[in-house]
Design an enzyme around this catalytic site. Sequence first.
Site, short mmCIF file in Angstrom:
data_model
loop_
_atom_site.label_atom_id
_atom_site.label_comp_id
_atom_site.label_asym_id
_atom_site.label_seq_id
_atom_site.Cartn_x
_atom_site.Cartn_y
_atom_site.Cartn_z
CE LYS A 272 44.62 37.86 38.92
NZ LYS A 272 45.32 37.25 37.76
CG LEU B 136 51.05 35.78 50.03
CD1 LEU B 136 50.76 35.31 51.46
CD2 LEU B 136 50.34 34.89 49.03
CD GLN C 254 44.41 28.54 39.09
OE1 GLN C 254 45.51 28.41 38.59
NE2 GLN C 254 44.22 29.26 40.18
CD GLN D 8 50.90 27.19 38.26
OE1 GLN D 8 50.75 26.40 39.18
NE2 GLN D 8 50.14 28.28 38.14
CG HIS E 49 47.30 35.88 47.52
ND1 HIS E 49 48.14 36.80 46.96
CD2 HIS E 49 47.24 34.85 46.65
CE1 HIS E 49 48.60 36.34 45.80
NE2 HIS E 49 48.06 35.17 45.58
NE ARG F 8 52.48 36.28 35.50
CZ ARG F 8 51.86 35.17 35.87
NH1 ARG F 8 50.68 35.26 36.47
NH2 ARG F 8 52.38 33.98 35.67
CG MET G 243 51.88 29.97 42.44
SD MET G 243 52.45 29.63 40.79
CE MET G 243 51.99 31.14 39.96
O1 PAF Z 1 46.49 30.57 41.23
C1 PAF Z 1 47.65 30.29 41.61
O2 PAF Z 1 48.32 31.05 42.31
C2 PAF Z 1 48.25 28.95 41.20
O3 PAF Z 1 47.85 28.60 39.91
C3 PAF Z 1 47.96 27.82 42.19
C4 PAF Z 1 46.49 27.51 42.30
C5 PAF Z 1 48.52 28.20 43.57
C6 PAF Z 1 48.67 26.53 41.75
O4 PAF Z 1 50.05 26.71 41.66
#
Ligand code: PAF
Length: 279
Positions: A149, A33, A153, A61, A37, A187, A30
Amino acid sequence: MIVYDTITETRSFAERTRQSGKTIGFVPTMGALHEGHLSLVRKAKQENDVVIVSIFVNPIQFNNPDDLKKYPRTLENDLNMLAAVNCDAVFNPSVQEMYPEKVEKTYDFGELANVMEGAFRPGHFNGVAVVVQKLFEITLPHKAYFGEKDYQQLQIIKALVKIEKLSPVIVACPISREKDGLARSSRNERLTPAMRAAAPYIHMVLEEARSLSTAHNAIQIINFVVAKFSDHPLLKLEYFSISDGETLQPVSGTIHPGNYGFIAVFAGEIRLIDNIRLI
Ligand code: PAF
């Protein structure tokens, strides 16, 4: 590095790549970065011929509209960072491009989605699954990379791949931490200096919980962690759960190998999550 903003161009890049016999590694993000990432991109580069990164702040989301509004957006910096690690292509669509119509799809992840983040962020994992499935259909990856982390998910994505019979191999990557132990997160950029200085306490408490877990049961460890946050001036515990690393269901008795501690903490309005394998 090529930057696309349409589904058609990105999908045809992915098709051409596959037709030429090359493998594709995909890193969904998202944006905003950070080194975490980049570690996924580096791993994807090592394991594939071509790496595609998506940058898309996925509105469906976010259960909290204010969190969506304030989510950091740093596109220019993101693109510079990706170019520096030799990313091949970036997919950076608009919301209209991704969701021209209202999203109706719902998934049933059963108990995996009803606990922890799923319980505190209603609809979150459905939104994640919708976007990840769509991104897979656009970028056609052989392998896709997710950080631990966001451990829950990761389990949801593995379930998504099974339920929808998707082809990418899901690669789990270890949590990337700052020198002081704080789990890297987009964040973190929103933390005030005082909160940033306090935040490594989360990982420190998790480490303490881990060191206690061979000699204590789950309830004792949970009480220990709750007490550690009870009068903290800046950090407010939302939940701490000891759960099985596969099923994510809570453990209340003896802690077994493969059990994890999962935590969510508020620093002001900024929500931070982290986890640790206990045994
Ligand atoms: O982990 C994230 O940054 C988001 O949940 C993802 C996997 C890019 C989906 O929007």
